[in-house]
Design an enzyme around this catalytic site. Structure first.
Site, PDB file in Angstrom:
ATOM      1  N   TYR A   1      38.018  37.250  47.607  1.00  0.00           N
ATOM      2  CA  TYR A   1      36.796  38.026  47.414  1.00  0.00           C
ATOM      3  C   TYR A   1      35.553  37.189  47.671  1.00  0.00           C
ATOM      4  CZ  TYR A   1      33.597  41.419  45.377  1.00  0.00           C
ATOM      5  OH  TYR A   1      32.586  42.320  45.193  1.00  0.00           O
TER       6      TYR A   1
ATOM      7  N   SER B   1      44.654  36.535  45.945  1.00  0.00           N
ATOM      8  CA  SER B   1      43.574  37.187  45.209  1.00  0.00           C
ATOM      9  C   SER B   1      43.187  38.493  45.919  1.00  0.00           C
ATOM     10  CB  SER B   1      42.386  36.236  45.045  1.00  0.00           C
ATOM     11  OG  SER B   1      41.469  36.729  44.093  1.00  0.00           O
ATOM     12  N   GLN B   2      41.934  38.638  46.380  1.00  0.00           N
ATOM     13  CA  GLN B   2      41.623  39.828  47.171  1.00  0.00           C
ATOM     14  C   GLN B   2      42.530  39.895  48.392  1.00  0.00           C
ATOM     15  OE1 GLN B   2      37.539  41.657  48.702  1.00  0.00           O
ATOM     16  NE2 GLN B   2      38.215  40.022  50.056  1.00  0.00           N
TER      17      GLN B   2
ATOM     18  N   ASP C   1      46.263  33.156  34.367  1.00  0.00           N
ATOM     19  CA  ASP C   1      45.204  33.675  35.235  1.00  0.00           C
ATOM     20  C   ASP C   1      44.228  34.518  34.423  1.00  0.00           C
ATOM     21  OD1 ASP C   1      43.692  34.860  37.336  1.00  0.00           O
ATOM     22  OD2 ASP C   1      45.403  34.632  38.678  1.00  0.00           O
TER      23      ASP C   1
ATOM     24  N   HIS D   1      44.162  31.015  38.406  1.00  0.00           N
ATOM     25  CA  HIS D   1      43.685  31.482  39.707  1.00  0.00           C
ATOM     26  C   HIS D   1      43.257  30.256  40.514  1.00  0.00           C
ATOM     27  CE1 HIS D   1      42.995  35.455  41.428  1.00  0.00           C
ATOM     28  NE2 HIS D   1      41.971  34.954  42.090  1.00  0.00           N
TER      29      HIS D   1
END
Length: 320
Positions: free
Chosen positions: A93, A184-185, A274, A303
């Site tokens: 992101y 992630s994204q 996370d 993360h």
């Protein structure tokens, strides 16, 4: 065992707590029909980055809503004379497409690699779809006050599919040997892409974003990448009078609802510490996948970069 969420025994069984709209499948059928009507108008631009064994270029194409979308493409030099595999990469992101050095090991192994710039984020892709409402603190809420077809991530998911179509249409690419990957994204986009394009044979997803929105809010983890959720409620629905409607609408872009559509093989890296993408939201995706799948559980990681994960991804994709 350290934890920020449910015990592992419960995570292994956890299902999403977020709603799935009744017309979910019709929604995505309509979206894919919209994409099919778009002429991509490809434009190739040579990169200033040069290396003897790879052709490195920028690609611009037209996405839904008329946006010009940018991707990096690195292909073996010389181009393969027989059909060869391809990988589509997605970024985290606010970021941008992977650097050439991330792509080159795959090129050296004979892959064509395409890296997407998500519209309106840190790369060169446009975001031209007008929507009612704001986008403060994140793109999750873009389009939430408008028609569900205006949701930002609906269009980004379609961009992932379109780039995959472009990869498959390259004359030297084997349509039966295409994979996608991201974290992630990017991990969410890999899940969405594989769900919406059944020809994806292998998918690698690390601690995916955009999953089980209601669970994120219930845990009080609607911050960082999910901060738009909390800010939206505080500004526009402080008494949560529209809570059910909001989470129902977000269900269209919730990757937990897309995951059962995946037909290819999936490898996921799941992190138990996370505090960006909570573990239960990661397992909700993994547990929703019905195709062949594998998991790597990182008990002491959040993360962040995961030891051995790049090598494991590489070995997984080499089997395409």
């Amino acid at each position: 065992m350290p934890a920020v969420d449910k015990p592992l025994s419960e995570l292994l069984e956890y299902k999403s707590s977020s709603p799935k709209p009744a017309d979910f499948d019709a929604y995505w059928s309509r979206a894919l029909a919209d994409l099919a009507a778009v002429s991509p108008n490809l434009e190739w631009v040579d990169s200033d980055f040069k290396v003897s064994y790879a052709n490195c270029r920028s690609l611009y194409f037209s996405g839904v809503g008329g946006a010009r979308i940018h991707a990096k493409v690195a292909a073996p030099n010389p181009l393969p004379k027989t059909p060869s595999p391809a990988i589509v990469m997605f970024h985290g992101y606010t970021g941008s497409s992977p650097d050439w050095m991330t792509m080159l090991p795959y090129v050296a192994a004979g892959f064509t690699v395409l890296g997407l710039d998500c519209r309106g984020q840190g790369g060169r892709s446009e975001d031209t779809v007008p929507t009612i409402g704001n986008t403060l603190h994140g793109h999750i809420i873009k389009g939430l006050d408008d028609h569900e077809d205006k949701l930002y991530y609906r269009n980004v998911y379609l961009d992932t599919v379109q780039l995959t179509h472009i990869a498959i249409d390259l004359e030297w690419v084997d349509a039966e040997r295409v994979g996608c990957m991201g974290g992630s994204q990017g991990g969410a986009l890999a899940i969405a892409c594989a769900a919406l394009e059944p020809r994806i044979k292998r998918t690698s997803s690390h601690f995916p974003f955009l999953s089980d929105f209601k669970r994120v809010w219930t845990m009080g983890m609607d911050q960082n990448a999910y901060a738009g959720l909390r800010d939206y409620f505080r500004r526009f629905d402080p008494l949560h009078e529209k809570e059910e409607e909001i989470f129902e609408k977000l269900g269209y872009i919730d990757i937990c609802n897309l995951a059962p559509r995946i037909r290819g093989e999936v490898r996921m890296a799941l992190t138990l510490l996370d505090n960006i993408c909570p573990p239960s939201t990661q397992f909700a995706v993994y547990n929703a996948i019905t195709s062949k799948k594998h998991k790597a559980v990182y008990s002491d990681f959040g993360h962040e970069n995961l030891p051995g994960a790049p090598e494991a991804n590489f070995q997984f994709m080499l089997q395409l």
